[in-house]
Structure formats: structure tokens, C-alpha cells
Design a protein around this motif. Structure first.
Motif, PDB file in Angstrom:
ATOM      1  N   HIS A   1       5.576 -19.101  41.263  1.00 43.15           N
ATOM      2  CA  HIS A   1       6.178 -17.776  41.457  1.00 43.15           C
ATOM      3  C   HIS A   1       6.718 -17.636  42.875  1.00 43.15           C
ATOM      4  CE1 HIS A   1       3.145 -16.024  38.292  1.00 43.15           C
ATOM      5  NE2 HIS A   1       4.075 -16.763  37.732  1.00 43.15           N
ATOM      6  N   THR A   2       5.883 -17.992  43.845  1.00 40.50           N
ATOM      7  CA  THR A   2       6.241 -17.799  45.248  1.00 40.50           C
ATOM      8  C   THR A   2       7.457 -18.638  45.622  1.00 40.50           C
ATOM      9  OG1 THR A   2       3.928 -17.353  45.796  1.00 40.50           O
ATOM     10  CG2 THR A   2       5.381 -17.940  47.625  1.00 40.50           C
ATOM     11  N   GLN A   3       7.491 -19.891  45.193  1.00 40.14           N
ATOM     12  CA  GLN A   3       8.607 -20.771  45.547  1.00 40.14           C
ATOM     13  C   GLN A   3       9.923 -20.261  44.980  1.00 40.14           C
ATOM     14  OE1 GLN A   3       7.245 -24.605  44.169  1.00 40.14           O
ATOM     15  NE2 GLN A   3       6.138 -25.029  46.048  1.00 40.14           N
TER      16      GLN A   3
ATOM     17  N   VAL B   1       1.375 -13.889  43.708  1.00 45.01           N
ATOM     18  CA  VAL B   1       2.187 -14.636  44.670  1.00 45.01           C
ATOM     19  C   VAL B   1       1.359 -14.883  45.924  1.00 45.01           C
ATOM     20  CG1 VAL B   1       4.453 -13.813  43.876  1.00 45.01           C
ATOM     21  CG2 VAL B   1       3.217 -12.523  45.633  1.00 45.01           C
TER      22      VAL B   1
ATOM     23  N   LEU C   1      10.639 -17.127  43.908  1.00 43.61           N
ATOM     24  CA  LEU C   1      10.996 -15.822  44.458  1.00 43.61           C
ATOM     25  C   LEU C   1      11.519 -15.932  45.881  1.00 43.61           C
ATOM     26  CD1 LEU C   1       8.048 -13.724  43.009  1.00 43.61           C
ATOM     27  CD2 LEU C   1      10.473 -13.242  42.622  1.00 43.61           C
ATOM     28  N   THR C   2      10.865 -16.725  46.711  1.00 42.96           N
ATOM     29  CA  THR C   2      11.320 -16.849  48.097  1.00 42.96           C
ATOM     30  C   THR C   2      12.650 -17.588  48.191  1.00 42.96           C
ATOM     31  OG1 THR C   2       9.937 -18.829  48.400  1.00 42.96           O
ATOM     32  CG2 THR C   2       9.005 -16.715  49.093  1.00 42.96           C
TER      33      THR C   2
ATOM     34  N   GLY D   1       0.800 -18.951  40.708  1.00 40.90           N
ATOM     35  CA  GLY D   1       1.268 -18.231  41.874  1.00 40.90           C
ATOM     36  C   GLY D   1       2.134 -19.056  42.814  1.00 40.90           C
ATOM     37  N   THR D   2       1.853 -20.350  42.943  1.00 44.59           N
ATOM     38  CA  THR D   2       2.681 -21.195  43.823  1.00 44.59           C
ATOM     39  C   THR D   2       4.098 -21.278  43.301  1.00 44.59           C
ATOM     40  OG1 THR D   2       0.788 -22.519  44.529  1.00 44.59           O
ATOM     41  CG2 THR D   2       2.957 -23.510  44.801  1.00 44.59           C
TER      42      THR D   2
ATOM     43  N   GLY E   1       3.958 -19.138  35.666  1.00 45.23           N
ATOM     44  CA  GLY E   1       2.943 -19.391  36.681  1.00 45.23           C
ATOM     45  C   GLY E   1       2.702 -20.857  36.950  1.00 45.23           C
TER      46      GLY E   1
ATOM     47  N   PHE F   1      10.000 -13.325  51.275  1.00 42.06           N
ATOM     48  CA  PHE F   1      10.608 -12.864  50.042  1.00 42.06           C
ATOM     49  C   PHE F   1      11.926 -12.135  50.327  1.00 42.06           C
ATOM     50  CE2 PHE F   1       6.116 -13.316  49.150  1.00 42.06           C
ATOM     51  CZ  PHE F   1       6.132 -13.953  47.912  1.00 42.06           C
TER      52      PHE F   1
END
Length: 212
Positions: free
Chosen positions: A146-148, A176, A150-151, A143-144, A141, A181
């Protein structure tokens, strides 16, 4: 170039939050889940958290008497406290990937500072970790981060521990954020009851991972 196998590990509420919006951290994991996370940490070569996670949670990320896996963080602002437990605890190597290394000059005696670009070049960063001996990377972690990852299609596995509670606060951090995604369904390979939590293990089938 090769890159590490990327394992994303997180605990969240049933409605997908990592925390609430209060000043005190919301503890989602119970003792049984913390024991699971400790075993998972001991199985990897490095643990990565975002700079905001260091500021908000002040994690130790120490595994065993010698400190365990390398500690890794990524920062755009350079706003990191040298007294944070990330830097002061554990004999293991600490790596700071910084958009502007000059902003983290005060950390040079505590960690290896690596220029990471702005925005971060994630494939390059993972290649660099691989060159430093990291074959399995655990991302915790927030969330930022995770998002970067995953995307960008750079996550090989997710282990998501779901706590039996709701947060329901639009101002609280989520697992996220919005993003483009990868399409398609993930492969659910395991569901386990750990304490009072459900731990879901997904494989994403991303290419390029060198671990197993």
C-alpha cells in the motif's frame, strides 16, 4: 505507456491496523463484507498481494469456478512457498515479479516469473501488467505494498472497510507505513454500511489510469 486502473482494497480496525500481532490472523471482515470483496474481485483483471501477505495469510484469491482474475505478487527476498494456496489453487495465471528471479526458480513451473528490479520499478511493473491485458488491478495488501504504491502516486481508488474494533498494538501491521504521500485531500465518493462495517470509497485523482 498506459497502466491499469489501480484499486487498493483493505479492511482495517478503527485505529488503522490490518491485523494484530498474534500468531492467529485477526479476521476483520464479516460475512457481508466478504461478499462485497468477492464481487469486487470478480470485477477486476488481476489481484495483487505482497509476498509477506502470502506468507502470513496464505490467501486463496480464487474467484469463481475457473479461478477468476490473474494473481500477482512482488518479492524482494524470493521467500515464497510453492505449496502456498496462491500457487496451488485456481486455474488462473500467476505472476511473480521478483528482484532476483534466480531466488524463485522453484516457482517457474507454477507461475510466470518476471524480473522487477531492486527496488521495484513500479511504473514499469504496471505498464507490464497492462501489456499482459490487465486493465483493472486490485491491490489487497499488505501495508508495505500500500505504502509503496500510494507514495509513488499510482493508486486511483481506495476502498477501505473499517471494522468496529481497536487493535492498539505498536507491533501489529498498519494500513500504511511512514512515507511521503501525495499532498491534498482525497475525494470521498461513497460511504456504505456493510454488515457492521463502514466502507469508505475514495478517489485519488492520479493521472495515467486507463480504467474507469
Amino acid at each position: 505507456m498506459s497502466r491499469p486502473y489501480v484499486l487498493l482494497s483493505a479492511a482495517c480496525s478503527v485505529d488503522g491496523y490490518l491485523d494484530d500481532a498474534s500468531p492467529q490472523r485477526l479476521v476483520l471482515s464479516d460475512d457481508a463484507d466478504w461478499a462485497r470483496v468477492a464481487r469486487l474481485r470478480a470485477s477486476v483483471d488481476a489481484i495483487m498481494v505482497g509476498a509477506q501477505t502470502i506468507r502470513a495469510d496464505n490467501p486463496r484469491l480464487v474467484v469463481g469456478a475457473k479461478g477468476g482474475p490473474k494473481k500477482v505478487t512482488v518479492t524482494a527476498s524470493g521467500d515464497l512457498d510453492p505449496d502456498a494456496r496462491f500457487f496451488t489453487l485456481g486455474a488462473t495465471e500467476k505472476l511473480v515479479y521478483a528482484a532476483d528471479p534466480a531466488k524463485v526458480a522453484a516457482l517457474a513451473e507454477l507461475a510466470t516469473v518476471v524480473p522487477a528490479g531492486d527496488p521495484v520499478d513500479w511504473p514499469w511493473l504496471l505498464d507490464d501488467l497492462f501489456e499482459r491485458g490487465v486493465r483493472r488491478l486490485m491491490v489487497e495488501g499488505g501495508g508495505t505494498l500500500h505504502t509503496q504504491l500510494l507514495t509513488a502516486g499510482l493508486v486511483d481508488e481506495i476502498q477501505l472497510a473499517v471494522a468496529p474494533l481497536f487493535v492498539g498494538d505498536a507491533n501489529a501491521p498498519r494500513f500504511v507505513g511512514p512515507g511521503a504521500f501525495p499532498k491534498g485531500r482525497m475525494q470521498l465518493v461513497d460511504v456504505a454500511k456493510v454488515g457492521d462495517m463502514a466502507v469508505l470509497r475514495y478517489l485519488l485523482g492520479s493521472e495515467g489510469g486507463s480504467g474507469g
